[in-house]
Design a protein around this motif. Sequence first.
Motif, short mmCIF file in Angstrom:
data_model
loop_
_atom_site.label_atom_id
_atom_site.label_comp_id
_atom_site.label_asym_id
_atom_site.label_seq_id
_atom_site.Cartn_x
_atom_site.Cartn_y
_atom_site.Cartn_z
N GLY A 1 0.63 -1.16 -0.05
CA GLY A 1 0.01 -0.04 0.09
C GLY A 1 0.70 1.23 -0.06
N ILE A 2 1.93 1.17 -0.75
CA ILE A 2 2.89 2.38 -0.89
C ILE A 2 3.10 2.56 -2.28
CG2 ILE A 2 4.00 2.05 1.47
CD1 ILE A 2 6.32 0.64 -0.07
N SER A 3 3.79 3.92 -2.56
CA SER A 3 4.14 4.29 -3.77
C SER A 3 5.66 3.43 -4.14
CB SER A 3 4.47 5.74 -4.15
OG SER A 3 5.61 6.24 -3.07
N ARG A 4 5.96 3.64 -5.14
CA ARG A 4 7.16 2.78 -5.56
C ARG A 4 8.62 3.52 -5.30
NH1 ARG A 4 6.82 0.02 -11.73
NH2 ARG A 4 4.61 -0.68 -11.30
N GLY A 5 8.43 4.65 -4.95
CA GLY A 5 9.67 5.68 -4.39
C GLY A 5 10.20 5.01 -3.31
N PRO A 6 9.67 4.95 -2.06
CA PRO A 6 10.02 4.43 -0.86
C PRO A 6 10.31 2.70 -0.78
CG PRO A 6 7.67 4.80 -0.55
CD PRO A 6 8.12 5.51 -1.89
N LEU A 7 9.57 2.31 -1.85
CA LEU A 7 9.82 0.72 -1.90
C LEU A 7 11.39 0.47 -2.46
CD1 LEU A 7 9.17 -2.11 -2.03
CD2 LEU A 7 7.74 -1.95 -4.14
N ARG A 8 11.57 1.23 -3.78
CA ARG A 8 12.89 1.20 -4.25
C ARG A 8 14.04 1.47 -3.10
NH1 ARG A 8 10.67 4.37 -9.36
NH2 ARG A 8 9.90 2.87 -10.54
N GLU A 9 13.87 2.41 -2.57
CA GLU A 9 14.85 2.86 -1.56
C GLU A 9 14.99 1.80 -0.25
OE1 GLU A 9 15.76 6.53 1.62
OE2 GLU A 9 14.41 6.91 -0.03
N ALA A 10 14.00 1.40 0.01
CA ALA A 10 14.01 0.16 1.10
C ALA A 10 14.62 -0.95 0.27
CB ALA A 10 12.51 -0.17 1.44
N MET A 11 14.28 -1.33 -0.94
CA MET A 11 15.16 -2.26 -1.57
C MET A 11 16.56 -2.26 -1.65
SD MET A 11 12.08 -4.15 -4.38
CE MET A 11 12.20 -2.75 -5.23
N GLN A 12 16.86 -0.81 -1.89
CA GLN A 12 18.38 -0.71 -2.02
C GLN A 12 19.08 -0.75 -0.59
OE1 GLN A 12 20.43 -0.26 -4.77
NE2 GLN A 12 18.43 -0.97 -6.01
#
Length: 229
Positions: free
Chosen positions: A48-59
């Motif tokens: 339930g989030i946008s891709r921006g914070p998801l990408r940062e978390a994955m990095q």
Amino acid sequence: MRRPGELEPVPRRSTVEIVAAELRSAIMYGALPPGSQLGEAELATRLGISRGPLREAMQRLVQEGLLHSEPHRGLFVITLDHADVEDVYLSRLAIERAACALVMARNRGEAVARLTEALDALVAAARDRDRVAMSDADQAFHAVLVSASGSPRLERMAQTLLVETRMCLNELQDTYPEPDELVHEHRRIVDAIADGAEERLLRLIEEHMTGSIERLRPSARPLDSDPAS
């Protein structure tokens, strides 16, 4: 030193920190199994989030070594072979030996109190012979041991290694110690700290880690293989 009952500011966690913790937990418990690919669109929808914070978390998890990037393909959860297992435990040994030395030089009483509480949780899980709860309590005990050292850097390094340890145990539960044996190993660690016996403590930590390597070594199959194959 904080006085009992004294109020302190509550740390605020960013969305990235929360998402990283969710992904870390999913990897640790096998919801995101070794070798699986992380799809941004699906994960963003599920969380339930946008891709921006998801990408940062994955990095962040790439930097921690829990995810790896393959060119033109994307991000994947790491897989562990038996050489990795040995490396994980030897790395944990180095960190936990350093943590134990700091614990013995600082507030042993506080460490014993915290570790006794963690040991109680392990005893309860062992009494129920709940393997998942035992693994959780085992991990929590060692996390507390490193945290009690007062070193945020040791704690940060231990965090990733504990996730990798849990990945190993998810695949090799048949090698896990018997409940009474596991409790006894951890009780001896607490007793050594309480007694101020640093040499004994360091020997117990080394035996605990090398013993884990020996328990995991006999299995010939890769850790990410299908148990039915």
